[in-house]
Design an enzyme around this catalytic site. Structure first.
Site, mmCIF file in Angstrom:
data_model
loop_
_atom_site.group_PDB
_atom_site.id
_atom_site.type_symbol
_atom_site.label_atom_id
_atom_site.label_comp_id
_atom_site.label_asym_id
_atom_site.label_seq_id
_atom_site.Cartn_x
_atom_site.Cartn_y
_atom_site.Cartn_z
ATOM 1 N N GLY A 142 0.769 -1.241 0.000
ATOM 2 C CA GLY A 142 0.000 0.000 0.000
ATOM 3 C C GLY A 142 0.798 1.288 0.000
ATOM 4 O O GLY A 142 1.892 1.373 -0.565
ATOM 5 N N LEU A 184 -11.044 17.530 0.530
ATOM 6 C CA LEU A 184 -12.457 17.911 0.385
ATOM 7 C C LEU A 184 -13.366 17.014 1.222
ATOM 8 O O LEU A 184 -14.293 17.494 1.869
ATOM 9 C CB LEU A 184 -12.869 17.871 -1.091
ATOM 10 C CG LEU A 184 -12.130 18.853 -2.007
ATOM 11 C CD1 LEU A 184 -12.758 18.870 -3.390
ATOM 12 C CD2 LEU A 184 -12.085 20.270 -1.444
ATOM 13 N N ALA A 319 -9.041 1.836 -3.912
ATOM 14 C CA ALA A 319 -9.258 0.493 -3.384
ATOM 15 C C ALA A 319 -9.728 -0.473 -4.469
ATOM 16 O O ALA A 319 -9.246 -1.607 -4.548
ATOM 17 C CB ALA A 319 -10.291 0.560 -2.255
ATOM 18 N N HIS A 443 -38.487 6.007 -14.534
ATOM 19 C CA HIS A 443 -38.920 7.356 -14.166
ATOM 20 C C HIS A 443 -39.733 7.294 -12.885
ATOM 21 O O HIS A 443 -40.553 6.402 -12.733
ATOM 22 C CB HIS A 443 -39.796 7.941 -15.283
ATOM 23 C CG HIS A 443 -40.364 9.275 -14.926
ATOM 24 N ND1 HIS A 443 -39.598 10.422 -14.966
ATOM 25 C CD2 HIS A 443 -41.595 9.631 -14.488
ATOM 26 C CE1 HIS A 443 -40.355 11.445 -14.585
ATOM 27 N NE2 HIS A 443 -41.575 10.994 -14.283
HETATM 28 P P1 FAD Z 1 -3.337 -0.703 1.826
HETATM 29 O O1 FAD Z 1 -4.804 -0.646 1.994
HETATM 30 O O2 FAD Z 1 -2.554 0.500 2.173
HETATM 31 O O3 FAD Z 1 -2.849 -1.937 2.701
HETATM 32 C C1 FAD Z 1 -1.517 -2.249 2.857
HETATM 33 C C2 FAD Z 1 -1.335 -3.069 4.128
HETATM 34 O O4 FAD Z 1 -0.030 -3.626 4.127
HETATM 35 C C3 FAD Z 1 -1.442 -2.261 5.413
HETATM 36 O O5 FAD Z 1 -2.396 -2.823 6.266
HETATM 37 C C4 FAD Z 1 -0.045 -2.349 6.037
HETATM 38 O O6 FAD Z 1 -0.072 -2.447 7.450
HETATM 39 C C5 FAD Z 1 0.461 -3.657 5.447
HETATM 40 N N1 FAD Z 1 1.908 -3.750 5.377
HETATM 41 C C6 FAD Z 1 2.789 -2.870 4.848
HETATM 42 N N2 FAD Z 1 4.054 -3.353 4.911
HETATM 43 C C7 FAD Z 1 3.956 -4.566 5.513
HETATM 44 C C8 FAD Z 1 4.893 -5.561 5.857
HETATM 45 N N3 FAD Z 1 6.199 -5.435 5.560
HETATM 46 N N4 FAD Z 1 4.452 -6.690 6.474
HETATM 47 C C9 FAD Z 1 3.136 -6.844 6.755
HETATM 48 N N5 FAD Z 1 2.195 -5.939 6.435
HETATM 49 C C10 FAD Z 1 2.604 -4.825 5.820
HETATM 50 N N6 FAD Z 1 -10.001 4.559 -2.100
HETATM 51 C C11 FAD Z 1 -11.185 4.325 -2.696
HETATM 52 O O7 FAD Z 1 -11.228 3.624 -3.722
HETATM 53 N N7 FAD Z 1 -12.338 4.859 -2.203
HETATM 54 C C12 FAD Z 1 -12.353 5.633 -1.107
HETATM 55 O O8 FAD Z 1 -13.414 6.093 -0.681
HETATM 56 C C13 FAD Z 1 -11.115 5.894 -0.447
HETATM 57 N N8 FAD Z 1 -11.080 6.660 0.651
HETATM 58 C C14 FAD Z 1 -9.890 6.878 1.272
HETATM 59 C C15 FAD Z 1 -9.873 7.700 2.395
HETATM 60 C C16 FAD Z 1 -8.682 7.953 3.043
HETATM 61 C C17 FAD Z 1 -8.691 8.833 4.265
HETATM 62 C C18 FAD Z 1 -7.483 7.351 2.575
HETATM 63 C C19 FAD Z 1 -6.183 7.589 3.297
HETATM 64 C C20 FAD Z 1 -7.492 6.547 1.458
HETATM 65 C C21 FAD Z 1 -8.694 6.304 0.781
HETATM 66 N N9 FAD Z 1 -8.752 5.530 -0.360
HETATM 67 C C22 FAD Z 1 -9.941 5.318 -0.986
HETATM 68 C C23 FAD Z 1 -7.552 4.899 -0.927
HETATM 69 C C24 FAD Z 1 -7.481 3.419 -0.498
HETATM 70 O O9 FAD Z 1 -7.482 3.331 0.904
HETATM 71 C C25 FAD Z 1 -6.242 2.761 -1.075
HETATM 72 O O10 FAD Z 1 -6.203 2.945 -2.476
HETATM 73 C C26 FAD Z 1 -6.232 1.278 -0.772
HETATM 74 O O11 FAD Z 1 -6.293 1.039 0.611
HETATM 75 C C27 FAD Z 1 -4.980 0.612 -1.351
HETATM 76 O O12 FAD Z 1 -5.009 -0.743 -1.063
HETATM 77 P P2 FAD Z 1 -3.682 -1.622 -0.940
HETATM 78 O O13 FAD Z 1 -4.151 -3.008 -0.720
HETATM 79 O O14 FAD Z 1 -2.799 -1.351 -2.086
HETATM 80 O O15 FAD Z 1 -2.910 -1.092 0.336
#
Ligand code: FAD
Ligand code: NAI
Length: 464
Positions: A142, A184, A319, A443
């Site tokens: 992430g 926002l 996400a 509608h």
């Molecule tokens: P992440 O969700 O960041 O997950 C990565 C995980 O890996 C984390 O839990 C972390 O602890 C773990 N990790 C990292 N390194 C290690 C390691 N070495 N060993 C073990 N675990 C590890 N996106 C949307 O599509 N819609 C939304 O409404 C939206 N709202 C958001 C609101 C906020 C406030 C934020 C900050 C983001 C939002 N996003 C939204 C973006 C969305 O959260 C991310 O795009 C999404 O979470 C990315 O998913 P991911 O699986 O790539 O990583």
């Protein structure tokens, strides 16, 4: 070395990682997922999408009750805010979702390896004292908050989105650096609850990645709601004291400094890929110039047997993009063909009214020299939107001038986060504006605005 070995070890349990792990398990691959947080679900479920939407929903209801329903003949006396209760609602939604992922892991016989994962070499992941063998490693670690140089995020006075989701009282004033999605959305939550919110944006428009019409109209609407904007402005210094933050601001192109004070400063200037502690240097996994893991069309990194998906690679940090990549990769590892169309990934901003988009903006089409038609229809001319007393916004469809193929759709309005799905489906099928125009829409629904915008692309809208 642990006795246990796997077909797949996914590092990170966000929407990319947990969805990928489930799909791998469904396809018969022996799967484990490493997560160092105390709960599963990553940024999205713990401190991102889910808690922010819980607060957006609750604060929207509060604002509705706080006078907005009077125009519909509903007067509420004695309204009060129970912020603790609102936060408890948010926490319970987060808990239900993260526990839900834990349940899905058990159901699919996925092992949760608790702790931080380190890649010792291709085929080996170490978690704490244990090292596990695996055929494939999938990095789904992430992203993390970006801060400004010299500005320490203490999550109390100077906060990131994580701190902005947990304030214990409604601040009188808040400055938000960054007029993007987080700025926002979180700005709206606190403004609705009574905070005076000023958004400071470096560029000359908010939501810079969106269509120009959307940025302009959304700023007008948010201003009408009471949000203040300082565009083309940079923050040069922020000092946290006992009673808040003192900020120095300057025009982005240079000029006289002005100062601003606020109870809370929210820094929302984007996120960066997170690869700390994974051991990528040692293993030789290549990163690009922005610190993202480089992958090919099959999500393979520069090292055989190691793959990456989600926020840690290029593309929109969303996400659903991470989830789809997880599914596609799992299917490819199981010998199937996976598919993802990066031109058809929707984006939604969950303010009120909502903003949504898919495909190209008008500016992008101009820059690419594509000939296009525009069909635009406002919610003011829609019966259902009038009945809901929510007439702000429009639907704008961009289709190819000759083939009429839909190239981009941009919306502001009530529930447009849901309405965008129709546009995504049509684009995924290579459909035209005429296809939407000839499809029967119920509608009175808000979806009729999408149909009317499609009719407008051919100069024949009915209700305007
Ligand atoms: P992440 O969700 O960041 O997950 C990565 C995980 O890996 C984390 O839990 C972390 O602890 C773990 N990790 C990292 N390194 C290690 C390691 N070495 N060993 C073990 N675990 C590890 N996106 C949307 O599509 N819609 C939304 O409404 C939206 N709202 C958001 C609101 C906020 C406030 C934020 C900050 C983001 C939002 N996003 C939204 C973006 C969305 O959260 C991310 O795009 C999404 O979470 C990315 O998913 P991911 O699986 O790539 O990583
Ligand atoms: P963003 O990229 O959406 O917006 C950042 C904004 O800050 C931009 O407008 C940029 O021009 C501005 N900026 C950058 N540096 C600045 C500076 N020094 N001074 C003033 N302004 C500056 O990033 P944001 O809002 O932090 O969100 C991070 C990620 O999280 C996004 O990529 C987004 O996709 C995701 N997210 C998605 C949500 C959704 O889908 N509804 C909700 C929240 C986040």
């Amino acid at each position: 070395m642990s006795e246990k070995s796997y077909d797949v070890i996914v590092i990170g349990s966000g929407p990319g990682g947990y969805v990928c792990a489930i799909r791998c398990a469904q396809l018969g691959l022996k799967t484990a997922c490493v997560e160092k947080r105390e709960t599963l679900g990553g940024t999205c479920l713990n401190v991102g999408c889910i808690p922010s939407k819980a607060l957006l929903q609750a604060s929207e209801k509060y604002e509705e009750a706080d006078g907005h329903l009077e125009a519909m003949g509903i007067k509420i006396k004695g309204l009060s805010l129970d912020l603790k209760g609102m936060m408890a609602h948010k926490d319970s939604v987060v808990e239900a979702n993260t526990k839900g992922v834990e349940f899905l892991f058990k159901k699919n016989k996925i092992d949760w390896l608790k702790g931080a994962g380190v890649i010792s070499k291709a085929g080996e992941v170490t978690v704490g004292k244990e090292t596990y063998k695996t055929k494939h490693i999938i990095i789904a670690t992430g992203s993390d908050v970006i801060s400004l140089p010299g500005m320490e995020i203490d999550e109390k006075t100077i906060v990131s989105s994580t701190g902005a989701l947990e304030l214990s009282k409604v601040p009188k004033s808040m400055v938000v650096i960054g007029g993007g999605v987080i700025g926002l959305e979180m700005g709206c939550v606190w403004r609705r609850l009574g905070t005076e919110v000023t958004v400071v944006e470096f560029l000359d428009r908010i939501l810079p990645g969106m269509d120009g019409d959307v940025s302009k109209d959304m700023q007008r609407i948010l201003k009408k709601q009471g949000m203040k904007f300082k565009l083309g402005t940079k923050v040069t210094e922020a000092k946290a004291g006992k009673s808040g933050v003192k900020l120095s601001l300057e025009p982005a192109s240079g000029g006289d400094t002005e100062t601003l004070e606020a109870d809370i400063l929210l820094v929302a200037i984007g996120r960066k890929p997170y690869t700390e502690g994974l051991g990528l240097d040692k293993v030789g996994v290549a990163l690009d110039e922005r610190g993202r893991i480089k992958v090919d069309d099959h999500f393979k990194t520069s090292i055989d047997g190691i793959y990456a998906i989600g926020d840690v690679i290029a593309g929109p940090m969303l996400a659903h993009k991470a989830e789809d990549e997880g599914v596609v990769l799992a299917e490819m590892l199981a010998g199937q063909a996976g598919h993802i169309d990066y031109d058809c990934i929707p984006g939604v901003v969950y303010t009120w009214p909502e903003v949504s988009a898919v495909g190209k903006t008008e500016q992008q089409l101009k820059d690419e020299g594509v000939e296009y038609k525009v069909g635009k229809f406002p919610f003011t001319a829609n019966g259902r939107a009038r009945a809901m007393n929510m007439t702000d916004g429009f639907v704008k469809i961009l289709s190819h001038a000759k083939t009429d193929r839909v190239l981009g759709v941009h919306m502001i309005g009530p529930n447009v986060g849901e309405l965008i799905s129709e546009a995504v489906t049509v684009m995924e099928f290579g459909g035209s504006a005429e296809d939407i125009a000839r499809t029967c829409h119920a509608h009175p629904t808000l979806s009729e605005v999408v149909k009317e915008a499609a009719l407008a692309a051919d100069g024949r809208p009915i209700h305007i």
